[in-house]
Enzyme design. Structure first.
Site, PDB file in Angstrom:
ATOM      1  CG  ASP A   1      13.211  26.595  12.579  1.00  0.00           C
ATOM      2  OD1 ASP A   1      13.915  25.861  13.307  1.00  0.00           O
ATOM      3  OD2 ASP A   1      12.737  26.229  11.493  1.00  0.00           O
TER       4      ASP A   1
ATOM      5  N   GLY B   1       8.157  21.066  25.725  1.00  0.00           N
ATOM      6  CA  GLY B   1       7.188  20.650  24.704  1.00  0.00           C
ATOM      7  C   GLY B   1       6.573  19.319  25.101  1.00  0.00           C
TER       8      GLY B   1
ATOM      9  CE1 TYR C   1      10.480  13.269  26.023  1.00  0.00           C
ATOM     10  CE2 TYR C   1      12.494  14.049  27.061  1.00  0.00           C
ATOM     11  CZ  TYR C   1      11.835  13.139  26.248  1.00  0.00           C
ATOM     12  OH  TYR C   1      12.542  12.110  25.670  1.00  0.00           O
TER      13      TYR C   1
ATOM     14  N   GLY D   1       8.833  17.607  17.557  1.00  0.00           N
ATOM     15  CA  GLY D   1       9.292  18.895  18.064  1.00  0.00           C
ATOM     16  C   GLY D   1      10.597  19.351  17.455  1.00  0.00           C
ATOM     17  CB  VAL D   2      13.342  21.375  18.907  1.00  0.00           C
ATOM     18  CG1 VAL D   2      13.869  20.562  20.058  1.00  0.00           C
ATOM     19  CG2 VAL D   2      14.409  22.262  18.318  1.00  0.00           C
ATOM     20  CG  ASP D   3      14.980  14.765  18.312  1.00  0.00           C
ATOM     21  OD1 ASP D   3      16.037  14.920  17.669  1.00  0.00           O
ATOM     22  OD2 ASP D   3      14.696  13.722  18.939  1.00  0.00           O
TER      23      ASP D   3
END
Ligand code: ADP
Length: 178
Positions: A10, A123, A125, A32-34
Site C-alpha cells: 500500500d 486500475g 482506467y 483506487g489509489v486516489d
C-alpha cells in the site's frame, strides 16, 4: 547512480519523500489509489487540490502537480493523471510516459531524492498491465540515465499480477541505473 525497486503493498504506508497519486483531472479524489491517498492523508490534501484547481483549472492527462503529504509518512504527494485506455491508438502510450516523466521532473524541482509510483492507469482506467509496465520502466530508466538528483524510485505494486509483471521485467526486485 540510481536504484529502481519493486515493492508490493500500500503506497500510503511508504515513508518515501514523495509518492505519486494516479489522480483524475478534477483532483477531487476518487477510487483506487486516489481514494486511499486522500483517505489516509486526511482533508489537507484535498484542500490543496481544490486551491490549485481554482487557480489553474483541470490537470490535463500526462501532467503533474503536487501537494504536501498531509498525515501520510510521505512529505509530498505528486498528483498526475494517466490516460484512460481507449484501445491504444489515442496517444495512451505517450500520455502514460509523460505522467511518469513529468512526475519525476516535479520531484526533482522539489529537491527530493526518492519517489514512489503506483501502477498508473492499470486500475479503473483500464490500461493493459504488461504494456503499462514496459512504458513505466522505460520512462523512468530513460529519465534516470540522463542524470538526475533522484537516486531511488519505487514501483509499488498493489495487486499480485502487477507484482509478477514487474518482477519479470526488472529481472529481480532491484535495478541499478548508471
Ligand atoms: P487509474 O484510474 O489510474 O487506473 P487506480 O487507482 O484505479 O488508478 O489503479 C491504479 C493502480 O493502483 C492499480 O494497479 C491498483 O491496483 C493500484 N492501487 C490501488 N490502491 C492502491 C494502494 N493503496 N497503493 C498502491 N497501489 C494501489
Amino acid at each position: 547512480m540510481a536504484t529502481i525497486r519493486l515493492i508490493r503493498g500500500d503506497i500510503t504506508r511508504l515513508p518515501a519523500e514523495a509518492i505519486v497519486n494516479a489522480a483524475n483531472s478534477s483532483l477531487r479524489g476518487g477510487g483506487g489509489v486516489d481514494g486511499a491517498i486522500h483517505g489516509a492523508g486526511g482533508p489537507q490534501i484535498l484542500r490543496e487540490c481544490i486551491k490549485w484547481t481554482e487557480k489553474h483549472g483541470l490537470l490535463p492527462p500526462g501532467e503533474a502537480m503536487y501537494t504536501t503529504g498531509g498525515k501520510l509518512p510521505a512529505k509530498y504527494v505528486i498528483h498526475t493523471v494517466g490516460p484512460v485506455w481507449r484501445g491504444g491508438d489515442n496517444g495512451e502510450d505517450q500520455i502514460l510516459a509523460n505522467a511518469y516523466k513529468n512526475s519525476l521532473r516535479l520531484a526533482e524541482e522539489l529537491g527530493v531524492q526518492q519517489i514512489a509510483f503506483p501502477n498508473i492507469s492499470t486500475g479503473i482506467y483500464g490500461f493493459p498491465k504488461e504494456r503499462a509496465a514496459d512504458i513505466a520502466i522505460r520512462s523512468v530508466a530513460e529519465y534516470l540515465r540522463r542524470g538526475s538528483r533522484i537516486n531511488e524510485v519505487f514501483f509499488v505494486c498493489f495487486d499480485k499480477e502487477n507484482e509478477r509483471i514487474y518482477h519479470e521485467k526488472l529481472g529481480s526486485d532491484t535495478l541499478e541505473i548508471k
